[in-house]
Design a protein around this motif. Sequence first.
Motif, PDB file in Angstrom:
ATOM      1  N   LYS A  58      24.922  43.331  35.650  1.00 25.66           N
ATOM      2  CA  LYS A  58      26.065  43.331  34.732  1.00 25.66           C
ATOM      3  C   LYS A  58      27.301  42.695  35.365  1.00 25.66           C
ATOM      4  CE  LYS A  58      24.703  47.282  31.893  1.00 25.66           C
ATOM      5  NZ  LYS A  58      24.933  48.714  31.593  1.00 25.66           N
ATOM      6  N   VAL A  59      27.525  42.998  36.635  1.00 30.57           N
ATOM      7  CA  VAL A  59      28.701  42.422  37.304  1.00 30.57           C
ATOM      8  C   VAL A  59      28.523  40.915  37.454  1.00 30.57           C
ATOM      9  CG1 VAL A  59      30.032  42.359  39.447  1.00 30.57           C
ATOM     10  CG2 VAL A  59      29.322  44.558  38.498  1.00 30.57           C
ATOM     11  N   ARG A  60      27.324  40.482  37.849  1.00 30.34           N
ATOM     12  CA  ARG A  60      27.089  39.040  38.026  1.00 30.34           C
ATOM     13  C   ARG A  60      27.277  38.288  36.727  1.00 30.34           C
ATOM     14  NH1 ARG A  60      23.235  40.332  41.975  1.00 30.34           N
ATOM     15  NH2 ARG A  60      24.389  40.329  43.950  1.00 30.34           N
ATOM     16  N   LYS A  61      26.914  38.926  35.614  1.00 35.00           N
ATOM     17  CA  LYS A  61      27.030  38.247  34.320  1.00 35.00           C
ATOM     18  C   LYS A  61      28.388  38.459  33.656  1.00 35.00           C
ATOM     19  CE  LYS A  61      22.429  37.272  33.221  1.00 35.00           C
ATOM     20  NZ  LYS A  61      21.347  37.175  32.281  1.00 35.00           N
ATOM     21  N   ALA A  62      29.262  39.232  34.308  1.00 31.29           N
ATOM     22  CA  ALA A  62      30.573  39.487  33.699  1.00 31.29           C
ATOM     23  C   ALA A  62      31.299  38.165  33.464  1.00 31.29           C
ATOM     24  CB  ALA A  62      31.402  40.397  34.594  1.00 31.29           C
ATOM     25  N   LYS A  63      32.015  38.114  32.346  1.00 32.13           N
ATOM     26  CA  LYS A  63      32.737  36.892  31.992  1.00 32.13           C
ATOM     27  C   LYS A  63      33.852  36.616  33.008  1.00 32.13           C
ATOM     28  CE  LYS A  63      35.344  34.843  28.224  1.00 32.13           C
ATOM     29  NZ  LYS A  63      36.181  35.156  27.073  1.00 32.13           N
ATOM     30  N   THR A  64      34.049  35.376  33.348  1.00 33.22           N
ATOM     31  CA  THR A  64      35.167  34.985  34.222  1.00 33.22           C
ATOM     32  C   THR A  64      35.765  33.705  33.678  1.00 33.22           C
ATOM     33  OG1 THR A  64      33.614  33.786  35.621  1.00 33.22           O
ATOM     34  CG2 THR A  64      34.228  36.000  36.342  1.00 33.22           C
ATOM     35  N   ASP A  65      36.624  33.078  34.463  1.00 33.71           N
ATOM     36  CA  ASP A  65      37.141  31.770  34.062  1.00 33.71           C
ATOM     37  C   ASP A  65      36.890  30.805  35.214  1.00 33.71           C
ATOM     38  OD1 ASP A  65      39.239  32.048  35.989  1.00 33.71           O
ATOM     39  OD2 ASP A  65      40.318  33.329  34.589  1.00 33.71           O
ATOM     40  N   PRO A  66      37.147  29.522  35.030  1.00 33.56           N
ATOM     41  CA  PRO A  66      36.723  28.557  36.054  1.00 33.56           C
ATOM     42  C   PRO A  66      37.599  28.495  37.313  1.00 33.56           C
ATOM     43  CG  PRO A  66      37.217  27.463  33.941  1.00 33.56           C
ATOM     44  CD  PRO A  66      37.657  28.865  33.820  1.00 33.56           C
ATOM     45  N   GLU A  67      38.789  29.079  37.272  1.00 33.13           N
ATOM     46  CA  GLU A  67      39.701  28.970  38.425  1.00 33.13           C
ATOM     47  C   GLU A  67      39.314  29.929  39.540  1.00 33.13           C
ATOM     48  OE1 GLU A  67      42.277  26.784  38.341  1.00 33.13           O
ATOM     49  OE2 GLU A  67      41.475  26.198  36.371  1.00 33.13           O
ATOM     50  N   PRO A  68      39.636  29.595  40.779  1.00 34.02           N
ATOM     51  CA  PRO A  68      39.472  30.595  41.847  1.00 34.02           C
ATOM     52  C   PRO A  68      40.475  31.727  41.664  1.00 34.02           C
ATOM     53  CG  PRO A  68      40.414  28.546  42.719  1.00 34.02           C
ATOM     54  CD  PRO A  68      40.126  28.304  41.278  1.00 34.02           C
ATOM     55  N   LEU A  69      40.296  32.825  42.394  1.00 36.69           N
ATOM     56  CA  LEU A  69      41.207  33.964  42.243  1.00 36.69           C
ATOM     57  C   LEU A  69      42.583  33.630  42.798  1.00 36.69           C
ATOM     58  CD1 LEU A  69      38.637  36.696  43.140  1.00 36.69           C
ATOM     59  CD2 LEU A  69      39.968  36.622  41.023  1.00 36.69           C
ATOM     60  N   PRO A  70      43.635  34.134  42.144  1.00 34.99           N
ATOM     61  CA  PRO A  70      44.994  33.867  42.628  1.00 34.99           C
ATOM     62  C   PRO A  70      45.315  34.745  43.852  1.00 34.99           C
ATOM     63  CG  PRO A  70      45.091  35.365  40.780  1.00 34.99           C
ATOM     64  CD  PRO A  70      43.629  35.021  40.973  1.00 34.99           C
ATOM     65  N   SER A  71      46.404  34.420  44.541  1.00 38.73           N
ATOM     66  CA  SER A  71      46.785  35.228  45.708  1.00 38.73           C
ATOM     67  C   SER A  71      47.788  36.309  45.346  1.00 38.73           C
ATOM     68  CB  SER A  71      47.397  34.341  46.784  1.00 38.73           C
ATOM     69  OG  SER A  71      46.538  33.268  47.035  1.00 38.73           O
ATOM     70  N   GLU A  72      48.368  36.176  44.145  1.00 37.09           N
ATOM     71  CA  GLU A  72      49.394  37.142  43.726  1.00 37.09           C
ATOM     72  C   GLU A  72      49.058  37.693  42.342  1.00 37.09           C
ATOM     73  OE1 GLU A  72      53.233  36.319  44.882  1.00 37.09           O
ATOM     74  OE2 GLU A  72      52.142  35.947  46.760  1.00 37.09           O
ATOM     75  N   VAL A  73      49.563  38.904  42.091  1.00 37.61           N
ATOM     76  CA  VAL A  73      49.291  39.552  40.806  1.00 37.61           C
ATOM     77  C   VAL A  73      49.796  38.714  39.623  1.00 37.61           C
ATOM     78  CG1 VAL A  73      49.738  41.609  39.427  1.00 37.61           C
ATOM     79  CG2 VAL A  73      49.252  41.845  41.840  1.00 37.61           C
ATOM     80  N   ALA A  74      50.930  38.028  39.818  1.00 36.62           N
ATOM     81  CA  ALA A  74      51.475  37.216  38.729  1.00 36.62           C
ATOM     82  C   ALA A  74      50.447  36.194  38.245  1.00 36.62           C
ATOM     83  CB  ALA A  74      52.750  36.511  39.195  1.00 36.62           C
TER      84      ALA A  74
END
Length: 342
Positions: A229-245
């Motif tokens: 389920k985690v592997r198939k969780a939806k994401t977006d194409p960008e890498p993760l940001p470094s800040e919460v904003a």
Amino acid sequence: MFEESVFSGVQPTGNLHLGNYLGAITKFVALQNDYKCIYCIVDLHAITVWQDPDELRTNTREVAAAFIASGIDPEKNIIFNQSQVSAHAELAWIFNCVARMGWLNRMTQFKEKAGKHRENASVGLFAYPNLMAADILAYRATHVPVGDDQKQHLELSRDIAQKFNTDYENSIKAAGYENGFFPLPEPLITGPATRVMSLRDGKKKMSKSETSDMTRINLTDDAELIAKKVRKAKTDPEPLPSEVAGLKERPEADNLIGIFAALKNSSKEDVLKDFGGSQFSAFKGELVDLTVSKLEPITTEIRKLGSDPAHLDQILNAGAERAKDIANPILDDVKRIVGFVG
Ligand code: TRP
């Protein structure tokens, strides 16, 4: 003025998931160190929508098992199911006569749940917030840990307590209560609000009623299923940001980071310090490990407790007796205040 105490309720409607665990149960566990806590499995609330009787029994025991497996001590706190303590239903009737139609007509949850079929909804579904007020006030509880979706209902509980206090002011004074009979219960917000969203749509809450099981992690899922389920969780194409904003406008990334932070008892800031710039694939691997390591012991314990329903029933019965010891004298006072002979 009023002794501080905590009351909260969870519906036994099946499929406890990560949202219930992080949003409610872990908070309940933390509160037991600071307050006298009463945790109620609200079966009377559950039947506002028809429940299969066998499933209701199973689900009631499953919530009890999940509470205990997650670390709520049934000796230190009171854990019981609502229908065993008739004070809830009796006080709810009195509150049906205190609350106004106009107040209940404003409840957004009723509108959502009843939808277009308002005429077909049960009377219980409409009056449900009055029962919730009775749950809390039967113990004159002062603090209620609730999620966002229950804030409006809690406000209604305050309105009911307030109106009862004024409607019966003289009688309450005559009974020896100088500062009103009911406290105005307050929401208790501990730590960052953990709203766990669907794994398939970061804008929707994780829910037991979603048709696809891939949208949620159930407390009964095994390690393999969690990983899938985690592997198939939806994401977006960008890498993760470094800040919460940088999580703004990225609901799926926000949700997965939020889950990681909550499971780790840390903050989104700190999680992003470690994962800022990473690809989702790497992060998801870590999220799987963390989720499995946290949930596996709980799942195992839930299964173990579930294999001995008689033992769970014994715990619920004992909890109900202790709950009655608190609620019945309060209800007796209410009856006297209202003017019932007896
Ligand atoms: N209405 C709550 C829910 O659906 C459950 C509930 C019933 C409750 N009685 C309560 C929560 C009293 C807090 C206090 O989640």
